[in-house]
Structure formats: structure tokens, C-alpha cells
Write a protein that holds these residues in place. Structure first.
Motif, PDB file in Angstrom:
ATOM      1  N   GLU A  77       0.806  -1.222   0.000  1.00 28.77           N
ATOM      2  CA  GLU A  77       0.000   0.000   0.000  1.00 28.77           C
ATOM      3  C   GLU A  77       0.843   1.278   0.000  1.00 28.77           C
ATOM      4  O   GLU A  77       0.451   2.264  -0.637  1.00 28.77           O
ATOM      5  N   ALA A  81       0.066   5.000  -1.999  1.00 30.67           N
ATOM      6  CA  ALA A  81      -0.057   6.270  -1.283  1.00 30.67           C
ATOM      7  C   ALA A  81       1.014   7.255  -1.749  1.00 30.67           C
ATOM      8  O   ALA A  81       0.728   8.437  -1.980  1.00 30.67           O
ATOM      9  N   ARG A  82       2.231   6.769  -1.911  1.00 29.35           N
ATOM     10  CA  ARG A  82       3.304   7.653  -2.381  1.00 29.35           C
ATOM     11  C   ARG A  82       3.033   8.116  -3.805  1.00 29.35           C
ATOM     12  O   ARG A  82       3.283   9.252  -4.171  1.00 29.35           O
ATOM     13  N   GLU A  84       0.160   8.653  -5.200  1.00 33.74           N
ATOM     14  CA  GLU A  84      -0.846   9.721  -5.142  1.00 33.74           C
ATOM     15  C   GLU A  84      -0.202  11.050  -4.746  1.00 33.74           C
ATOM     16  O   GLU A  84      -0.512  12.095  -5.324  1.00 33.74           O
ATOM     17  N   ARG A  85       0.695  11.020  -3.771  1.00 35.39           N
ATOM     18  CA  ARG A  85       1.382  12.251  -3.353  1.00 35.39           C
ATOM     19  C   ARG A  85       2.246  12.811  -4.487  1.00 35.39           C
ATOM     20  O   ARG A  85       2.272  14.016  -4.719  1.00 35.39           O
TER      21      ARG A  85
END
Length: 123
Positions: A77, A81-82, A84-85
Motif C-alpha cells: 500500500e 499512497a506515495r 498519489e502524493r
């Protein structure tokens, strides 16, 4: 018996110069080593590549390397998440630089037009 030949020294300078190179410059060196290394060394090279990529914004590439290194495990995951950033920052930078890019494109077209107009009448 004849004297034994000395083993050939290693001419690979990658370990010596990699400390002085940006991560993005080390990546092609690892790619070369990956293409020439025996199969037994492939996991170690992939692990080094993943470690190198973890400190960059090349998140999709890092996820691909992770899946090659660990083919039977899903992508963790933190990669998503990274990603998206990174995309948020990329879109913000694209919006911030859009006026400058539009100006440069306009200037480029103006220069191309003046070059065409200046040489069109001469033959």
C-alpha cells in the motif's frame, strides 16, 4: 611448474563512483549490471535497484521492480499512497509552470513566423 597467473583485477568502477553520482545516474549502471550478471545475482541487483528507487519519485518503476523481486506478493500500500502524493505535486507544478510554458510556446511560434517571413521574399 609454471607460476600461477594472477587473477584479473576488477575493472568495474561502479562501487567507486556511485557515491558521487545522483541516484538517477546510478540507475543505468544497475540496469547494465542486471543485463550482464548471472542469474544468481539478479535478486541482489533488483534489491539494490528497489532501494535506490525508494528515495525517488519514480514510484511506478519502483512498484514494477518490487513485483519482479517479489512476484507472489501484491504491491504494498505505501507505493500507492506515495504515487498519489507524487501525482498531486506533479499536477501542482504543471499548473504553476503553465503560464511560463505558454509564453515560451508563443515566443517559439513568433520566432518561427518571423524566420519564415524574413526569408520568404529572397531568392
Amino acid at each position: 611448474p609454471p607460476p600461477m597467473a594472477e587473477p584479473e583485477p576488477s575493472y568495474d568502477l561502479t562501487p567507486a563512483i556511485s557515491a558521487f553520482l545522483d541516484r538517477h545516474l546510478i540507475l543505468p549502471l544497475l540496469e547494465f549490471h542486471e543485463s550482464t550478471a548471472p542469474d544468481a545475482l539478479q535478486p541482489a541487483i533488483l534489491a539494490d535497484k528497489l532501494d535506490l528507487l525508494s528515495a525517488t519519485n519514480m514510484v511506478d518503476f519502483a512498484a514494477d521492480v518490487h513485483s519482479m523481486l517479489h512476484p507472489n506478493t501484491p504491491t504494498p500500500e505505501p507505493f500507492a499512497a506515495r504515487r498519489e502524493r507524487v501525482l498531486v505535486v506533479l499536477n501542482a507544478l504543471a499548473a504553476d509552470t503553465a503560464p511560463l510554458l505558454a509564453h515560451l510556446e508563443h515566443a517559439k511560434r513568433a520566432l518561427a513566423g518571423s524566420a519564415e517571413g524574413g526569408h520568404g521574399g529572397e531568392q
